[in-house]
Write a protein that holds these residues in place. Structure first.
Motif, PDB file in Angstrom:
ATOM      1  N   LEU A  41       0.827  -1.190   0.000  1.00  0.00           N
ATOM      2  CA  LEU A  41       0.000   0.000   0.000  1.00  0.00           C
ATOM      3  C   LEU A  41       0.867   1.247   0.000  1.00  0.00           C
ATOM      4  CD1 LEU A  41      -2.703  -0.966   2.661  1.00  0.00           C
ATOM      5  CD2 LEU A  41      -2.629  -1.520   0.220  1.00  0.00           C
ATOM      6  N   SER A  42       0.390   2.277  -0.679  1.00  0.00           N
ATOM      7  CA  SER A  42       1.080   3.553  -0.725  1.00  0.00           C
ATOM      8  C   SER A  42       0.153   4.655  -0.244  1.00  0.00           C
ATOM      9  CB  SER A  42       1.550   3.882  -2.145  1.00  0.00           C
ATOM     10  OG  SER A  42       2.455   2.917  -2.627  1.00  0.00           O
ATOM     11  N   CYS A  43       0.738   5.678   0.348  1.00  0.00           N
ATOM     12  CA  CYS A  43      -0.005   6.855   0.774  1.00  0.00           C
ATOM     13  C   CYS A  43       0.819   8.078   0.411  1.00  0.00           C
ATOM     14  CB  CYS A  43      -0.284   6.806   2.272  1.00  0.00           C
ATOM     15  SG  CYS A  43      -1.090   8.278   2.930  1.00  0.00           S
ATOM     16  N   ALA A  44       0.350   8.830  -0.559  1.00  0.00           N
ATOM     17  CA  ALA A  44       1.032  10.034  -1.009  1.00  0.00           C
ATOM     18  C   ALA A  44       0.409  11.257  -0.347  1.00  0.00           C
ATOM     19  CB  ALA A  44       0.949  10.152  -2.527  1.00  0.00           C
ATOM     20  N   ALA A  45       1.246  12.086   0.263  1.00  0.00           N
ATOM     21  CA  ALA A  45       0.781  13.248   1.013  1.00  0.00           C
ATOM     22  C   ALA A  45       1.139  14.540   0.299  1.00  0.00           C
ATOM     23  CB  ALA A  45       1.384  13.251   2.413  1.00  0.00           C
ATOM     24  N   SER A  46       0.298  15.548   0.489  1.00  0.00           N
ATOM     25  CA  SER A  46       0.565  16.869  -0.060  1.00  0.00           C
ATOM     26  C   SER A  46      -0.147  17.920   0.776  1.00  0.00           C
ATOM     27  CB  SER A  46       0.125  16.972  -1.526  1.00  0.00           C
ATOM     28  OG  SER A  46      -1.272  16.757  -1.648  1.00  0.00           O
ATOM     29  N   ASN A  79      10.389  10.679   3.195  1.00  0.00           N
ATOM     30  CA  ASN A  79      10.056  12.082   3.396  1.00  0.00           C
ATOM     31  C   ASN A  79      10.307  12.919   2.140  1.00  0.00           C
ATOM     32  OD1 ASN A  79       9.187  11.816   6.073  1.00  0.00           O
ATOM     33  ND2 ASN A  79      11.248  12.113   6.892  1.00  0.00           N
ATOM     34  N   ALA A  80      11.312  12.563   1.365  1.00  0.00           N
ATOM     35  CA  ALA A  80      11.617  13.306   0.152  1.00  0.00           C
ATOM     36  C   ALA A  80      10.476  13.226  -0.852  1.00  0.00           C
ATOM     37  CB  ALA A  80      12.912  12.806  -0.470  1.00  0.00           C
ATOM     38  N   LYS A  81       9.807  12.098  -0.898  1.00  0.00           N
ATOM     39  CA  LYS A  81       8.693  11.903  -1.815  1.00  0.00           C
ATOM     40  C   LYS A  81       7.339  12.122  -1.159  1.00  0.00           C
ATOM     41  CE  LYS A  81      11.100   8.580  -4.780  1.00  0.00           C
ATOM     42  NZ  LYS A  81      11.158   9.518  -5.936  1.00  0.00           N
ATOM     43  N   ASN A  82       7.342  12.457   0.126  1.00  0.00           N
ATOM     44  CA  ASN A  82       6.091  12.645   0.874  1.00  0.00           C
ATOM     45  C   ASN A  82       5.178  11.429   0.743  1.00  0.00           C
ATOM     46  OD1 ASN A  82       7.002  15.151   1.641  1.00  0.00           O
ATOM     47  ND2 ASN A  82       5.518  16.318   0.439  1.00  0.00           N
ATOM     48  N   THR A  83       5.756  10.269   0.874  1.00  0.00           N
ATOM     49  CA  THR A  83       5.024   9.030   0.672  1.00  0.00           C
ATOM     50  C   THR A  83       5.384   8.016   1.750  1.00  0.00           C
ATOM     51  OG1 THR A  83       4.967   9.397  -1.722  1.00  0.00           O
ATOM     52  CG2 THR A  83       4.513   7.168  -0.949  1.00  0.00           C
ATOM     53  N   VAL A  84       4.382   7.277   2.201  1.00  0.00           N
ATOM     54  CA  VAL A  84       4.596   6.160   3.109  1.00  0.00           C
ATOM     55  C   VAL A  84       4.062   4.895   2.465  1.00  0.00           C
ATOM     56  CG1 VAL A  84       4.592   7.569   5.192  1.00  0.00           C
ATOM     57  CG2 VAL A  84       2.445   6.590   4.345  1.00  0.00           C
ATOM     58  N   TYR A  85       4.596   3.765   2.914  1.00  0.00           N
ATOM     59  CA  TYR A  85       4.241   2.479   2.343  1.00  0.00           C
ATOM     60  C   TYR A  85       3.948   1.486   3.455  1.00  0.00           C
ATOM     61  CZ  TYR A  85       6.741   4.671  -1.524  1.00  0.00           C
ATOM     62  OH  TYR A  85       7.176   5.552  -2.480  1.00  0.00           O
ATOM     63  N   LEU A  86       3.133   0.521   3.125  1.00  0.00           N
ATOM     64  CA  LEU A  86       2.891  -0.599   4.011  1.00  0.00           C
ATOM     65  C   LEU A  86       3.029  -1.875   3.191  1.00  0.00           C
ATOM     66  CD1 LEU A  86       2.115  -1.431   6.919  1.00  0.00           C
ATOM     67  CD2 LEU A  86      -0.252  -1.572   6.107  1.00  0.00           C
ATOM     68  N   GLN A  87       4.136  -2.573   3.390  1.00  0.00           N
ATOM     69  CA  GLN A  87       4.357  -3.851   2.730  1.00  0.00           C
ATOM     70  C   GLN A  87       3.707  -4.943   3.561  1.00  0.00           C
ATOM     71  OE1 GLN A  87       6.012  -4.543  -0.282  1.00  0.00           O
ATOM     72  NE2 GLN A  87       5.123  -6.573   0.060  1.00  0.00           N
ATOM     73  N   ALA A 107      -9.842  -5.828   5.135  1.00  0.00           N
ATOM     74  CA  ALA A 107     -10.338  -4.603   5.758  1.00  0.00           C
ATOM     75  C   ALA A 107     -10.118  -3.440   4.805  1.00  0.00           C
ATOM     76  CB  ALA A 107      -9.614  -4.329   7.083  1.00  0.00           C
ATOM     77  N   VAL A 108     -10.697  -2.309   5.151  1.00  0.00           N
ATOM     78  CA  VAL A 108     -10.339  -1.056   4.508  1.00  0.00           C
ATOM     79  C   VAL A 108      -9.178  -0.468   5.288  1.00  0.00           C
ATOM     80  CG1 VAL A 108     -11.078   1.255   3.847  1.00  0.00           C
ATOM     81  CG2 VAL A 108     -12.677  -0.657   3.688  1.00  0.00           C
ATOM     82  N   TYR A 109      -8.111  -0.138   4.593  1.00  0.00           N
ATOM     83  CA  TYR A 109      -6.916   0.394   5.218  1.00  0.00           C
ATOM     84  C   TYR A 109      -6.839   1.896   4.989  1.00  0.00           C
ATOM     85  CZ  TYR A 109      -5.135  -4.263   6.190  1.00  0.00           C
ATOM     86  OH  TYR A 109      -4.965  -5.536   6.687  1.00  0.00           O
ATOM     87  N   TYR A 110      -6.567   2.624   6.072  1.00  0.00           N
ATOM     88  CA  TYR A 110      -6.535   4.078   6.044  1.00  0.00           C
ATOM     89  C   TYR A 110      -5.160   4.599   6.435  1.00  0.00           C
ATOM     90  CZ  TYR A 110     -11.641   3.725   6.139  1.00  0.00           C
ATOM     91  OH  TYR A 110     -12.953   3.426   5.867  1.00  0.00           O
ATOM     92  N   CYS A 111      -4.710   5.596   5.726  1.00  0.00           N
ATOM     93  CA  CYS A 111      -3.504   6.320   6.061  1.00  0.00           C
ATOM     94  C   CYS A 111      -3.871   7.536   6.905  1.00  0.00           C
ATOM     95  CB  CYS A 111      -2.791   6.753   4.777  1.00  0.00           C
ATOM     96  SG  CYS A 111      -1.274   7.680   5.020  1.00  0.00           S
ATOM     97  N   ASN A 112      -3.099   7.776   7.948  1.00  0.00           N
ATOM     98  CA  ASN A 112      -3.349   8.889   8.858  1.00  0.00           C
ATOM     99  C   ASN A 112      -2.050   9.620   9.148  1.00  0.00           C
ATOM    100  OD1 ASN A 112      -3.038   9.299  12.146  1.00  0.00           O
ATOM    101  ND2 ASN A 112      -4.867  10.291  11.296  1.00  0.00           N
ATOM    102  N   ALA A 113      -2.099  10.943   9.126  1.00  0.00           N
ATOM    103  CA  ALA A 113      -0.963  11.782   9.491  1.00  0.00           C
ATOM    104  C   ALA A 113      -1.339  12.594  10.718  1.00  0.00           C
ATOM    105  CB  ALA A 113      -0.575  12.701   8.338  1.00  0.00           C
TER     106      ALA A 113
END
Length: 118
Positions: free
Chosen positions: A20-25, A74-82, A92-98
């Motif tokens: 899973l990827s989560c791109a932030a802006s 942090n450089a790409k403003n992205t987090v991942y969940l392998q 489940a539904v997976y949610y990214c939270n900052a």
């Protein structure tokens, strides 16, 4: 605008893997702890993994330890969940939270569906 965009969910067989990827802006990414939550039908939302901007601060729920790995770019403003060795109970539904490390401010992604089934 503040935005978290998730991707990577889908259907996978038991024992399979997804990333899973989560791109932030729209905000200073490194000021926030990033968390992955999930919610299955009929169950409460649960924290799966959490990672602060500093090294050595990743934590996982007992149910996913040894199978899931969270990373942060942090450089790409992205987090991942392998997610490896997936089980049906991971569906489940997976949610990214900052969540800000100091102030009461947090943001949520829209969620991405993960279904583990044969």
């Amino acid at each position: 605008q503040v935005q978290l965009v998730e991707s990577g969910g889908g259907l996978v067989q038991p024992g399979g893997s997804l990333r899973l990827s989560c791109a932030a802006s729209g905000f200073t990414f490194s000021w926030y702890t990033i968390n992955w939550y999930r919610q299955a039908p009929g169950k409460e939302r649960e924290l799966v993994a959490a990672m602060a901007s500093a090294a050595g601060s990743t934590n996982y729920a007992d149910s996913v330890k040894g199978r899931f790995t969270m990373s942060r770019d942090n450089a790409k403003n992205t987090v991942y969940l392998q997610m490896n060795s997936l089980k049906s109970e991971d569906t489940a539904v997976y949610y990214c939270n900052a969540r800000h490390r100091v102030y009461i401010v947090d943001y949520w992604g829209q969620g991405t569906q993960v279904t583990v089934s044969s």
